[in-house]
Enzyme design. Structure first.
Site, short mmCIF file in Angstrom:
data_model
loop_
_atom_site.label_atom_id
_atom_site.label_comp_id
_atom_site.label_asym_id
_atom_site.label_seq_id
_atom_site.Cartn_x
_atom_site.Cartn_y
_atom_site.Cartn_z
N ARG A 1 1.09 -1.12 0.00
CA ARG A 1 -0.03 -0.05 0.12
C ARG A 1 0.81 1.38 0.07
O ARG A 1 0.82 2.13 1.05
CB ARG A 1 -1.08 0.01 1.27
CG ARG A 1 -1.67 -1.38 1.47
CD ARG A 1 -2.54 -1.77 0.28
NE ARG A 1 -3.80 -1.07 0.06
CZ ARG A 1 -5.07 -1.54 0.68
NH1 ARG A 1 -4.93 -2.41 1.74
NH2 ARG A 1 -6.31 -0.74 0.48
N GLN B 1 -0.48 2.82 -6.09
CA GLN B 1 -2.01 3.28 -5.55
C GLN B 1 -3.03 3.02 -6.92
O GLN B 1 -4.00 2.46 -6.75
CB GLN B 1 -2.13 4.82 -5.26
CG GLN B 1 -2.45 4.87 -3.78
CD GLN B 1 -2.51 6.41 -3.43
OE1 GLN B 1 -1.97 7.36 -4.13
NE2 GLN B 1 -2.70 6.76 -2.31
N SER C 1 -8.14 -1.56 -2.73
CA SER C 1 -8.68 -0.24 -2.64
C SER C 1 -9.87 0.26 -3.62
O SER C 1 -10.77 0.60 -3.21
CB SER C 1 -7.55 1.16 -2.61
OG SER C 1 -6.90 0.97 -1.68
N TYR D 1 -1.79 -1.70 7.91
CA TYR D 1 -3.10 -2.40 8.36
C TYR D 1 -3.15 -2.29 9.86
O TYR D 1 -2.48 -2.03 10.61
CB TYR D 1 -2.91 -3.90 7.85
CG TYR D 1 -2.96 -4.00 6.29
CD1 TYR D 1 -4.07 -4.11 5.63
CD2 TYR D 1 -1.80 -4.27 5.72
CE1 TYR D 1 -4.19 -4.14 4.30
CE2 TYR D 1 -1.76 -4.44 4.34
CZ TYR D 1 -2.93 -4.22 3.56
OH TYR D 1 -3.17 -4.47 2.14
P1 NAD Z 1 -8.73 -3.53 5.87
O1 NAD Z 1 -9.69 -3.74 4.86
O2 NAD Z 1 -7.46 -4.33 6.30
O3 NAD Z 1 -9.51 -3.13 7.27
C1 NAD Z 1 -10.51 -2.30 7.14
C2 NAD Z 1 -10.55 -1.26 8.42
O4 NAD Z 1 -10.84 -2.17 9.55
C3 NAD Z 1 -9.25 -0.88 8.65
O5 NAD Z 1 -9.29 0.55 8.96
C4 NAD Z 1 -8.83 -1.36 10.18
O6 NAD Z 1 -7.93 -0.52 10.91
C5 NAD Z 1 -10.32 -1.57 10.84
N1 NAD Z 1 -10.21 -2.65 11.70
C6 NAD Z 1 -9.45 -3.83 11.99
N2 NAD Z 1 -9.57 -4.27 13.17
C7 NAD Z 1 -10.48 -3.64 13.93
C8 NAD Z 1 -10.82 -3.85 15.19
N3 NAD Z 1 -10.73 -4.76 15.93
N4 NAD Z 1 -11.98 -2.83 15.58
C9 NAD Z 1 -12.18 -1.66 14.69
N5 NAD Z 1 -11.55 -1.54 13.38
C10 NAD Z 1 -10.71 -2.55 13.00
O7 NAD Z 1 -8.20 -1.86 5.80
P2 NAD Z 1 -7.88 -1.13 4.33
O8 NAD Z 1 -9.26 -0.33 3.98
O9 NAD Z 1 -7.45 -2.11 3.30
O10 NAD Z 1 -6.83 0.03 4.65
C11 NAD Z 1 -5.81 -0.38 5.25
C12 NAD Z 1 -4.88 0.62 5.46
O11 NAD Z 1 -4.04 0.86 4.13
C13 NAD Z 1 -5.49 2.14 5.79
O12 NAD Z 1 -4.40 2.60 6.81
C14 NAD Z 1 -5.50 2.83 4.43
O13 NAD Z 1 -5.30 4.22 4.77
C15 NAD Z 1 -4.15 2.37 4.07
N6 NAD Z 1 -3.97 2.44 2.44
C16 NAD Z 1 -3.11 2.96 1.77
C17 NAD Z 1 -2.96 3.11 0.45
C18 NAD Z 1 -1.79 3.72 -0.12
O14 NAD Z 1 -1.17 4.51 0.40
N7 NAD Z 1 -1.67 3.12 -1.45
C19 NAD Z 1 -3.87 2.83 -0.29
C20 NAD Z 1 -5.16 2.25 0.35
C21 NAD Z 1 -5.14 2.05 1.81
#
Ligand code: NAD
Length: 381
Positions: free
Chosen positions: A122, A127, A133, A230
């Site tokens: 990520r 991106q 995403s 994550y």
């Molecule tokens: P994900 O699908 O793995 O999880 C969804 C959400 O659930 C996350 O925000 C996580 O913190 C939350 N979660 C996990 N356990 C939990 C709990 N016990 N209680 C409450 N919430 C809980 O996450 P995602 O949507 O794939 O995103 C993961 C990370 O990657 C984020 O920080 C996002 O900003 C980042 N991201 C970065 C890029 C990039 O820079 N290229 C792109 C996409 C996402």
């Protein structure tokens, strides 16, 4: 070089890994593109549109795969179909590498070089190739739209001559990509929205979308985000604190949208049976984590159910597949960007330097071996 686009075989998979737009660009790279007949049917793309974009329509998977050096799919093909893919071919798909023990060494044995798109780092440079995403964003939108359809009262406050309909209260669990889109969509529909997460960065993001934050904040949440972005799996002590807060939060809401995931593990159970029992009749829970075990203890994966106290729980698998046209379009672009980024223009073939951070992160198998750091032990087993 020939590139094959497969028709998806798995139940509930409606997406396709290429669109006429991406086929045109793949042909422009010098590829001969073969699309399996009917591949786009469930995403509203007739074979004729692929043909008009320059693809050959292959009668079946064997015909599409014959001689193909690159294969595009949404899900990991089943073993029988993998047997038809050339040794040394590059397969781009969502491999489900964490989901199925034994899968990774078996794929390595078949000699297919798999780019497991869900393992993409990520990072900013990746991106535009990030399938998690692109798909999660649409899933978050779709979850709210389906919740709104299932909810018999409406989302916005409606002041009419006959009286006022109060706004719906929506609670979003997990404010990653899907959760943030769910918040934004629910707000656009006029609901009063709150949300929770364990990563500290999520609090500000929730607030910036006009929702309120409800969550436990302690030393553990301060370190809840991994270097990869994550969430970590939380301790039993944290789960207790979170459960106490959820017990007083969930029942105050009409709609609960569950999106919490922990990469590579079962989804955390956050909404317990007693919490569901305390919700008002007509409330709706949408569990986007259903396929990973569910954030709600009462979710039945793959089904929509109504509990004895009248709470609807939508536990469908494959939420992006419920918005197949947009999901296919973005997924296909993600794969195209990956291929064009790692493309040798002179050789007209993929070039995947194993020193590149994205390649290191995404390649699961190469040359008949497991190469991804997190799965090396599966090969020895
Ligand atoms: P994900 O699908 O793995 O999880 C969804 C959400 O659930 C996350 O925000 C996580 O913190 C939350 N979660 C996990 N356990 C939990 C709990 N016990 N209680 C409450 N919430 C809980 O996450 P995602 O949507 O794939 O995103 C993961 C990370 O990657 C984020 O920080 C996002 O900003 C980042 N991201 C970065 C890029 C990039 O820079 N290229 C792109 C996409 C996402």
């Amino acid at each position: 070089m020939r590139l094959a686009v497969l028709k998806e075989r798995r139940a509930s998979e409606t997406r396709v890994a290429a669109t006429p737009e991406t086929v045109r660009k793949l042909v422009g790279l010098g590829l001969t593109v073969a699309v399996e007949a009917g591949a786009g049917a469930q995403a509203s793309i007739p074979d004729g549109d692929f043909a008009a974009a320059g693809a050959e329509i292959a009668a079946d998977d064997s015909a599409a795969l014959a001689g193909a050096g690159v294969v595009l799919a949404v899900q990991m093909p089943e073993p029988e179909q993998r047997g038809k893919i050339l040794r040394g071919a590059l397969l781009l798909c969502i491999a489900g590498a964490y989901g199925e023990p034994g899968l990774v060494p078996s794929v390595a044995d078949s000699g297919i070089d798999v780019a497991a798109m869900e393992l993409l780092p990520r990072i900013t440079r990746a991106q535009s190739m990030d399938v998690l995403s692109s798909q999660a964003n649409l899933a978050g939108y779709r979850a709210v739209v389906e919740a709104a359809a299932a909810f018999q009262r409406g989302f916005p406050m409606m002041m009419t001559a006959a009286g006022t309909v109060p706004p719906a209260r929506v609670f979003v669990i997990g404010a990653g990509v899907a959760g943030l889109q769910a918040i934004a969509t629910a707000r656009r529909l006029g609901a009063i929205v709150s949300a929770t997460d364990v990563r500290p960065a999520a609090k500000e993001e929730i607030k910036s979308l006009g929702a309120s934050f409800v969550g436990v904040e302690d030393a553990e949440t301060a370190a809840a985000q991994t270097a990869g972005g994550y969430a970590r799996e939380m301790s039993e002590a944290f789960r207790q604190k979170q459960a106490e807060l959820m017990a007083t939060t969930v029942g105050k809401n009409d709609i609960v949208v569950c999106t919490a995931l922990v990469m590579g593990r079962r989804a955390p159970v956050i909404v317990t049976e007693p919490m569901v029992a305390a919700m008002k009749p007509g409330s709706v829970i949408v569990d986007l984590a259903a396929e990973a075990g569910g954030n709600c203890a009462a979710t039945v994966a793959g089904e929509s159910i109504t509990t004895p106290n009248g709470v609807k729980i939508l536990g469908y698998r494959n939420w992006p597949g419920r918005i197949a046209v947009a999901a296919s379009s973005l997924y296909a672009r993600n794969l195209l960007t990956f291929l064009t980024t790692f493309w040798d223009k002179e050789a007209k073939a993929p070039k995947l330097p194993d020193t590149d951070e994205i390649v290191k992160g995404v390649m699961l198998t190469r040359g008949g071996r497991v190469v991804h750091a997190q799965f090396l032990s599966s090969q020895a087993a």
